[in-house]
Enzyme design. Sequence first.
Site, mmCIF file in Angstrom:
data_model
loop_
_atom_site.group_PDB
_atom_site.id
_atom_site.type_symbol
_atom_site.label_atom_id
_atom_site.label_comp_id
_atom_site.label_asym_id
_atom_site.label_seq_id
_atom_site.Cartn_x
_atom_site.Cartn_y
_atom_site.Cartn_z
ATOM 1 N N CYS A 3 -5.399 11.730 -20.332
ATOM 2 C CA CYS A 3 -5.118 10.616 -21.255
ATOM 3 C C CYS A 3 -4.609 9.364 -20.548
ATOM 4 C CB CYS A 3 -4.137 11.056 -22.357
ATOM 5 S SG CYS A 3 -2.424 11.205 -21.774
ATOM 6 N N GLY A 39 2.825 -4.468 9.054
ATOM 7 C CA GLY A 39 2.864 -3.021 9.281
ATOM 8 C C GLY A 39 1.712 -2.256 8.683
ATOM 9 N N CYS A 78 -0.011 14.249 -24.112
ATOM 10 C CA CYS A 78 -1.121 14.943 -24.792
ATOM 11 C C CYS A 78 -1.124 16.457 -24.565
ATOM 12 C CB CYS A 78 -2.466 14.342 -24.363
ATOM 13 S SG CYS A 78 -2.966 14.794 -22.684
ATOM 14 N N CYS A 91 1.081 17.522 -19.670
ATOM 15 C CA CYS A 91 1.334 16.094 -19.887
ATOM 16 C C CYS A 91 2.301 15.929 -21.058
ATOM 17 C CB CYS A 91 0.008 15.394 -20.199
ATOM 18 S SG CYS A 91 0.226 13.706 -20.821
ATOM 19 N N ASN A 109 3.165 -6.996 13.184
ATOM 20 C CA ASN A 109 2.891 -5.589 13.464
ATOM 21 C C ASN A 109 3.514 -5.234 14.804
ATOM 22 O OD1 ASN A 109 1.696 -2.966 13.497
ATOM 23 N ND2 ASN A 109 -0.041 -3.742 12.342
ATOM 24 N N GLN A 159 0.852 -1.203 0.000
ATOM 25 C CA GLN A 159 0.000 0.000 0.000
ATOM 26 C C GLN A 159 0.878 1.239 0.000
ATOM 27 O OE1 GLN A 159 -3.484 -0.604 2.993
ATOM 28 N NE2 GLN A 159 -1.849 -1.963 3.653
ATOM 29 N N HIS A 196 -1.649 1.375 -4.208
ATOM 30 C CA HIS A 196 -2.053 2.770 -3.979
ATOM 31 C C HIS A 196 -1.194 3.752 -4.771
ATOM 32 C CE1 HIS A 196 -4.172 1.675 0.099
ATOM 33 N NE2 HIS A 196 -4.872 1.318 -0.958
ATOM 34 N N GLU A 216 2.067 -3.861 17.166
ATOM 35 C CA GLU A 216 1.097 -4.407 18.118
ATOM 36 C C GLU A 216 -0.100 -4.900 17.306
ATOM 37 O OE1 GLU A 216 -0.587 -0.054 19.436
ATOM 38 O OE2 GLU A 216 1.246 -0.865 20.286
HETATM 39 C C1 BJW Z 1 4.733 -0.827 12.656
HETATM 40 C C2 BJW Z 1 5.874 -0.082 12.906
HETATM 41 C C3 BJW Z 1 7.058 -0.786 12.878
HETATM 42 C C4 BJW Z 1 4.257 1.264 13.029
HETATM 43 N N1 BJW Z 1 7.052 -2.098 12.622
HETATM 44 N N2 BJW Z 1 4.745 -2.138 12.412
HETATM 45 C C5 BJW Z 1 -16.676 5.009 4.229
HETATM 46 C C6 BJW Z 1 -16.642 6.268 3.667
HETATM 47 C C7 BJW Z 1 -15.806 6.552 2.559
HETATM 48 C C8 BJW Z 1 -15.015 5.573 1.990
HETATM 49 C C9 BJW Z 1 -15.055 4.331 2.578
HETATM 50 C C10 BJW Z 1 -15.877 4.048 3.679
HETATM 51 N N3 BJW Z 1 -15.676 2.751 4.025
HETATM 52 C C11 BJW Z 1 -14.753 2.222 3.222
HETATM 53 C C12 BJW Z 1 -14.379 3.157 2.328
HETATM 54 C C13 BJW Z 1 -13.393 2.978 1.261
HETATM 55 C C14 BJW Z 1 -12.070 3.658 1.593
HETATM 56 C C15 BJW Z 1 -11.688 3.299 3.011
HETATM 57 O O1 BJW Z 1 -11.250 2.218 3.327
HETATM 58 N N4 BJW Z 1 -11.842 4.229 3.910
HETATM 59 C C16 BJW Z 1 -11.581 3.947 5.333
HETATM 60 C C17 BJW Z 1 -10.724 5.049 5.925
HETATM 61 C C18 BJW Z 1 -12.918 3.769 6.026
HETATM 62 N N5 BJW Z 1 -11.136 3.131 0.617
HETATM 63 C C19 BJW Z 1 -10.962 3.708 -0.547
HETATM 64 O O2 BJW Z 1 -11.513 4.758 -0.840
HETATM 65 C C20 BJW Z 1 -10.095 2.973 -1.522
HETATM 66 N N6 BJW Z 1 -10.796 2.806 -2.733
HETATM 67 C C21 BJW Z 1 -11.921 2.110 -2.808
HETATM 68 O O3 BJW Z 1 -12.436 1.546 -1.843
HETATM 69 O O4 BJW Z 1 -12.420 2.055 -4.088
HETATM 70 C C22 BJW Z 1 -13.691 1.433 -4.286
HETATM 71 C C23 BJW Z 1 -13.535 0.060 -4.846
HETATM 72 C C24 BJW Z 1 -12.644 -0.840 -4.332
HETATM 73 C C25 BJW Z 1 -12.561 -2.102 -4.839
HETATM 74 C C26 BJW Z 1 -13.361 -2.462 -5.890
HETATM 75 C C27 BJW Z 1 -14.243 -1.554 -6.437
HETATM 76 C C28 BJW Z 1 -14.330 -0.287 -5.897
HETATM 77 C C29 BJW Z 1 -8.844 3.759 -1.837
HETATM 78 C C30 BJW Z 1 -7.959 3.888 -0.646
HETATM 79 C C31 BJW Z 1 -6.785 4.795 -0.959
HETATM 80 C C32 BJW Z 1 -5.904 4.955 0.256
HETATM 81 N N7 BJW Z 1 -4.998 5.987 0.028
HETATM 82 C C33 BJW Z 1 -4.033 6.307 1.075
HETATM 83 C C34 BJW Z 1 -3.373 7.693 0.761
HETATM 84 C C35 BJW Z 1 -2.676 7.712 -0.549
HETATM 85 C C36 BJW Z 1 -1.235 7.356 -0.439
HETATM 86 C C37 BJW Z 1 -0.407 8.425 0.191
HETATM 87 O O5 BJW Z 1 -0.722 9.633 0.153
HETATM 88 O O6 BJW Z 1 0.638 8.060 0.741
HETATM 89 O O7 BJW Z 1 -3.084 5.264 1.206
HETATM 90 S S1 BJW Z 1 -4.718 6.461 2.721
HETATM 91 C C38 BJW Z 1 -3.358 5.783 3.549
HETATM 92 O O8 BJW Z 1 -3.847 4.608 4.248
HETATM 93 C C39 BJW Z 1 -2.374 5.302 2.469
HETATM 94 C C40 BJW Z 1 -2.036 3.931 2.979
HETATM 95 O O9 BJW Z 1 -1.573 3.119 1.923
HETATM 96 C C41 BJW Z 1 -3.312 3.453 3.604
HETATM 97 C C42 BJW Z 1 -3.147 2.333 4.592
HETATM 98 O O10 BJW Z 1 -2.432 2.776 5.735
HETATM 99 P P1 BJW Z 1 -1.437 1.791 6.487
HETATM 100 O O11 BJW Z 1 -0.339 1.428 5.599
HETATM 101 O O12 BJW Z 1 -2.206 0.678 7.104
HETATM 102 O O13 BJW Z 1 -0.826 2.756 7.610
HETATM 103 P P2 BJW Z 1 -1.383 3.087 9.079
HETATM 104 O O14 BJW Z 1 -0.699 4.325 9.536
HETATM 105 O O15 BJW Z 1 -2.850 3.097 9.133
HETATM 106 O O16 BJW Z 1 -0.887 1.841 9.948
HETATM 107 C C43 BJW Z 1 0.483 1.617 10.208
HETATM 108 C C44 BJW Z 1 0.619 0.328 10.999
HETATM 109 O O17 BJW Z 1 1.985 0.022 11.145
HETATM 110 C C45 BJW Z 1 0.021 0.412 12.414
HETATM 111 O O18 BJW Z 1 -0.766 -0.744 12.654
HETATM 112 C C46 BJW Z 1 1.254 0.421 13.334
HETATM 113 O O19 BJW Z 1 1.039 -0.270 14.541
HETATM 114 C C47 BJW Z 1 2.261 -0.312 12.496
HETATM 115 N N8 BJW Z 1 3.632 0.078 12.751
HETATM 116 N N9 BJW Z 1 5.484 1.229 13.139
HETATM 117 C C48 BJW Z 1 5.868 -2.732 12.431
HETATM 118 N N10 BJW Z 1 8.235 -0.154 13.123
#
Ligand code: BJW
Length: 238
Positions: A126, A181, A145, A142, A207, A98, A115, A209
């Site tokens: 485009c 993670g 285009c 772009c 993770n 991700q 992501h 935790e």
């Molecule tokens: C350690 C550590 C160490 C720390 N060692 N561990 C209700 C309303 C609106 C939307 C929704 C909804 N319900 C569901 C949705 C959909 C939405 C969603 O899930 N929203 C939720 C917030 C509720 N999802 C979407 O919109 C996605 N698209 C979608 O669903 O399309 C529809 C569809 C899907 C499938 C088929 C057909 C249609 C798109 C999601 C895009 C996410 N984008 C982001 C930002 C862009 C990237 C960027 O700018 O960098 O991506 S959000 C952000 O969260 C980023 C990450 O990739 C993503 C996940 O976060 P991650 O990696 O889990 O990080 P953290 O911080 O949350 O966790 C870190 C973990 O590491 C923790 O557990 C720590 O304990 C641990 N840790 N240090 C080991 N040293």
Amino acid sequence: MGAPSERPERPGKIVILTGAGVSAESGLGTFRDKGGVWTKYDLNEVATPDGFARDPAKVHDFYNARRANAAGARPNAAHGALARLQAEYPGEVVLITQNVDALHEAAGARAIHMHGRLDEACCAACGAVWTAPLQMFPQDPCPECGAQETRPNIVWFGEIPQELDTIALHLEGADLFAAIGTSGQVYPAAGFVEEATRWGARTVELNLEPSDLARLFDEQIGGPASESVPAWVDRLLG
Ligand code: BJW
């Protein structure tokens, strides 16, 4: 459809999902931990298509700073171990991340970036994708285009993640699924553990935790990724 009941003792195919925790020890912030990205920025302003339409300069500023930060980051022992697993494991190892940084690649692994990638730009008109300059601006044309609709190649909330069909096939064939993670708060990635389980995979969470989804995994491994992942990889290769 029912899941196959027999899986080999040594997993033939390992599918690994990584999140921001894997890159935390490389100095890249996570999103939802204390001091994480979403505690400093409003995700509706910087990580949604509506936010970009309202204020593209603000969104570019956010990603320009993230890109500069990522450019200076180096892979840590967790990235290195996963690259070693992919190179040395006798079966197939699929890495889905991700993360938008390129630290898996910097360590020598191949990863599906569901992501998107910080080091790529794309054209909303485009669909062309190219290597992003360190700084992007709303008026950038772009190269294909000429439209002034360029944006970071990042999947924002409400957008469909990349390569979902390929990912579904990998989950279907997985003997072992590992999530490393990631908080399990963002879908569809948060649903992968249930999908893999449905197809008969054994599942493990590594993770700092246990995450909110911990109860869905067969096994839990705690601790920082730079320690837990190399030990887990040694076990798989040993
Ligand atoms: C350690 C550590 C160490 C720390 N060692 N561990 C209700 C309303 C609106 C939307 C929704 C909804 N319900 C569901 C949705 C959909 C939405 C969603 O899930 N929203 C939720 C917030 C509720 N999802 C979407 O919109 C996605 N698209 C979608 O669903 O399309 C529809 C569809 C899907 C499938 C088929 C057909 C249609 C798109 C999601 C895009 C996410 N984008 C982001 C930002 C862009 C990237 C960027 O700018 O960098 O991506 S959000 C952000 O969260 C980023 C990450 O990739 C993503 C996940 O976060 P991650 O990696 O889990 O990080 P953290 O911080 O949350 O966790 C870190 C973990 O590491 C923790 O557990 C720590 O304990 C641990 N840790 N240090 C080991 N040293």
